[in-house]
Design a protein around this motif. Structure first.
Motif, PDB file in Angstrom:
ATOM      1  N   LYS A 142      16.092   1.308  44.769  1.00 22.76           N
ATOM      2  CA  LYS A 142      14.883   1.670  45.508  1.00 22.76           C
ATOM      3  C   LYS A 142      15.229   2.512  46.740  1.00 22.76           C
ATOM      4  CE  LYS A 142      11.543  -1.398  45.697  1.00 22.76           C
ATOM      5  NZ  LYS A 142      10.776  -2.656  45.900  1.00 22.76           N
ATOM      6  N   TYR A 143      16.328   2.194  47.384  1.00 22.53           N
ATOM      7  CA  TYR A 143      16.786   2.968  48.540  1.00 22.53           C
ATOM      8  C   TYR A 143      17.057   4.424  48.129  1.00 22.53           C
ATOM      9  CZ  TYR A 143      19.849   4.173  52.547  1.00 22.53           C
ATOM     10  OH  TYR A 143      20.432   4.758  53.642  1.00 22.53           O
ATOM     11  N   ILE A 144      17.701   4.605  46.975  1.00 24.54           N
ATOM     12  CA  ILE A 144      18.010   5.949  46.499  1.00 24.54           C
ATOM     13  C   ILE A 144      16.742   6.750  46.252  1.00 24.54           C
ATOM     14  CG2 ILE A 144      18.951   7.268  44.546  1.00 24.54           C
ATOM     15  CD1 ILE A 144      21.036   5.012  44.208  1.00 24.54           C
ATOM     16  N   PHE A 145      15.822   6.187  45.494  1.00 28.26           N
ATOM     17  CA  PHE A 145      14.683   6.966  45.004  1.00 28.26           C
ATOM     18  C   PHE A 145      13.454   6.924  45.906  1.00 28.26           C
ATOM     19  CE2 PHE A 145      17.189   6.070  41.146  1.00 28.26           C
ATOM     20  CZ  PHE A 145      17.470   7.380  40.793  1.00 28.26           C
ATOM     21  N   LEU A 152      11.737  15.028  43.436  1.00 23.21           N
ATOM     22  CA  LEU A 152      12.615  15.374  42.316  1.00 23.21           C
ATOM     23  C   LEU A 152      11.892  16.097  41.184  1.00 23.21           C
ATOM     24  CD1 LEU A 152      14.856  12.159  42.077  1.00 23.21           C
ATOM     25  CD2 LEU A 152      15.285  14.287  43.323  1.00 23.21           C
ATOM     26  N   SER A 153      10.768  16.697  41.467  1.00 22.95           N
ATOM     27  CA  SER A 153      10.049  17.461  40.441  1.00 22.95           C
ATOM     28  C   SER A 153      10.969  18.532  39.858  1.00 22.95           C
ATOM     29  CB  SER A 153       8.821  18.136  41.047  1.00 22.95           C
ATOM     30  OG  SER A 153       7.930  17.181  41.569  1.00 22.95           O
ATOM     31  N   ASN A 154      11.042  18.561  38.528  1.00 16.94           N
ATOM     32  CA  ASN A 154      11.863  19.534  37.796  1.00 16.94           C
ATOM     33  C   ASN A 154      13.366  19.364  38.034  1.00 16.94           C
ATOM     34  OD1 ASN A 154       9.638  20.908  36.604  1.00 16.94           O
ATOM     35  ND2 ASN A 154       9.281  21.950  38.555  1.00 16.94           N
ATOM     36  N   ASN A 176       9.825  11.396  39.946  1.00 10.29           N
ATOM     37  CA  ASN A 176       9.184  12.281  38.981  1.00 10.29           C
ATOM     38  C   ASN A 176      10.187  13.278  38.414  1.00 10.29           C
ATOM     39  OD1 ASN A 176       9.559  13.683  41.322  1.00 10.29           O
ATOM     40  ND2 ASN A 176       7.475  14.469  41.494  1.00 10.29           N
ATOM     41  N   SER A 177      11.459  12.870  38.358  1.00  2.78           N
ATOM     42  CA  SER A 177      12.513  13.735  37.831  1.00  2.78           C
ATOM     43  C   SER A 177      12.205  14.143  36.389  1.00  2.78           C
ATOM     44  CB  SER A 177      13.866  13.034  37.900  1.00  2.78           C
ATOM     45  OG  SER A 177      13.789  11.752  37.321  1.00  2.78           O
ATOM     46  N   ARG A 178      12.611  15.344  36.040  1.00  5.42           N
ATOM     47  CA  ARG A 178      12.288  15.900  34.721  1.00  5.42           C
ATOM     48  C   ARG A 178      13.119  15.259  33.615  1.00  5.42           C
ATOM     49  NH1 ARG A 178      14.817  20.061  32.184  1.00  5.42           N
ATOM     50  NH2 ARG A 178      15.856  20.690  34.104  1.00  5.42           N
ATOM     51  N   GLY A 256      24.196  22.706  46.656  1.00  9.48           N
ATOM     52  CA  GLY A 256      22.928  21.986  46.691  1.00  9.48           C
ATOM     53  C   GLY A 256      22.906  20.764  45.804  1.00  9.48           C
ATOM     54  N   THR A 257      23.856  20.653  44.860  1.00 10.90           N
ATOM     55  CA  THR A 257      23.928  19.457  44.020  1.00 10.90           C
ATOM     56  C   THR A 257      24.123  18.228  44.907  1.00 10.90           C
ATOM     57  OG1 THR A 257      24.900  20.678  42.176  1.00 10.90           O
ATOM     58  CG2 THR A 257      25.211  18.294  42.181  1.00 10.90           C
ATOM     59  N   ILE A 258      23.390  17.164  44.615  1.00 13.25           N
ATOM     60  CA  ILE A 258      23.479  15.943  45.416  1.00 13.25           C
ATOM     61  C   ILE A 258      24.297  14.898  44.659  1.00 13.25           C
ATOM     62  CG2 ILE A 258      22.175  13.997  46.373  1.00 13.25           C
ATOM     63  CD1 ILE A 258      19.952  15.941  47.052  1.00 13.25           C
ATOM     64  N   ILE A 259      25.223  14.269  45.369  1.00 12.86           N
ATOM     65  CA  ILE A 259      26.054  13.213  44.800  1.00 12.86           C
ATOM     66  C   ILE A 259      25.752  11.911  45.525  1.00 12.86           C
ATOM     67  CG2 ILE A 259      28.417  12.371  44.477  1.00 12.86           C
ATOM     68  CD1 ILE A 259      29.330  15.288  44.329  1.00 12.86           C
TER      69      ILE A 259
END
Length: 319
Positions: A142-145, A152-154, A176-178, A256-259
């Motif tokens: 839950k903390y992450i999202f 996170l659209s698309n 709402n990640s694709r 820009g990639t997130i880890i």
């Protein structure tokens, strides 16, 4: 005012305060939450997404043993690094997605788990056991999202070593990640994840790939969000860990990639011979104020001793 509007308003207030004022405000808010019956009543209410995730957790608890390990995986004891103290005789594997601190207490009360071991058989000279998890807890999910990640659209999410699938289900429910992909080398865990995904109708956005991430370079390089959780330390010898981290460094190069990592990237690579320069690869995005806010909401206080949120780190690739 809906949740997102309230969240943005709250963030605006925090962003316009001095550091000292933010600390005072958060401490006041903690006291207010703890002493307001109305707020406390609201804080324990679960959303529909919470109830689905908890239902999935309960279902998997019935399928897997307490250790959440399978007969088809091999767990190695780290010889160096932050987990080198995990002596197999005094280390217990407990899946954090399946059992939080209250869940562990319940297992102890049932006699299914011990918290301590006897240093001299038959005496009261006891020491705490080491607990290790290879999965992300529900509150960490839950903390992450709900706190760390932006809209996170698309966007696409990749969980490397998806195991019991907690991050996949959480990403489906709270974002709402694709596309959400789990790469897991253990066949038993892949079967388990697919069973849950089918049952809860998550197939439209989640896929599980049974493979070594080393063979999925294109998928990895194209993903927007990458999640690691103790991904190699307990499963590969040192030479293979070093090979995998070189692959990770050479693959995740898109700016820009997130880890998202548990523990920090520093802890995972500092003891390895990889020649990885973290300072030229990523920048850490952790925000202490955001952590405090999440702790208040998810644990009821800024410094709750059961909180595992500080173990989670977010980075952005810079080159």
């Amino acid at each position: 005012m809906n949740f997102n509007q309230a969240k943005k308003t709250f963030e605006h207030i925090l962003n316009n305060m001095s550091k000292e004022s933010r600390t005072d405000f958060l401490m006041w808010l903690t006291d207010y939450l703890q002493n307001s019956e109305k707020i406390n009543d609201l804080s324990i209410q679960s959303t529909n997404e919470d109830m689905i995730l908890e239902s999935i957790r309960d279902e998997i608890q019935e399928i897997l043993p307490v250790t959440a390990t399978t007969n088809t995986e091999t767990i190695l004891v780290p010889k160096v690094g932050p987990n080198a103290d995990c002596d197999p005789d005094i280390t217990v594997h407990v899946d954090a997605f399946l059992y939080d601190e209250k869940g562990i207490d319940h297992l102890v009360d049932q006699g299914k788990l011990n918290r301590n071991f006897c240093t001299r058989c038959g005496s009261q000279d006891v020491q705490p056991l080491n607990f290790i998890s290879h999965s992300t807890s529900i509150k960490q999910i839950k903390y992450i999202f709900q706190y760390l990640l932006p809209d996170l659209s698309n966007k696409t999410i990749l969980d490397i070593g998806s195991r019991t699938g907690g991050v996949l289900y959480g990403a489906f429910l709270y974002s709402n990640s694709r596309k959400i992909t789990g790469v897991e080398i253990d066949s038993s865990f892949c079967e388990l994840q697919r069973t849950i995904i089918d049952k809860y109708n998550m197939n439209d956005r989640i896929q599980v790939i049974e493979d070594d991430i080393f063979n999925q370079g294109q998928l990895a390089s194209e993903s927007d969000i990458i999640v690691f959780h103790n991904v190699f330390d307990f499963f590969l010898p040192i030479s293979d860990q070093e090979r995998m981290w070189r692959f990770v460094r050479n693959t995740f190069r898109r700016k820009g990639t997130i880890i998202i990592s548990i523990p920090s990237l520093e802890d995972m690579v500092s003891h390895l011979q990889t020649d990885i320069d973290l300072d030229t690869w990523v920048t850490c995005l952790n925000d202490p104020d955001l952590l405090n806010l999440a702790n208040i909401h998810l644990y009821g206080s800024v410094d709750n001793e059961d909180s595992d949120l500080a173990d989670l780190f977010m980075y952005q690739v810079i080159g």
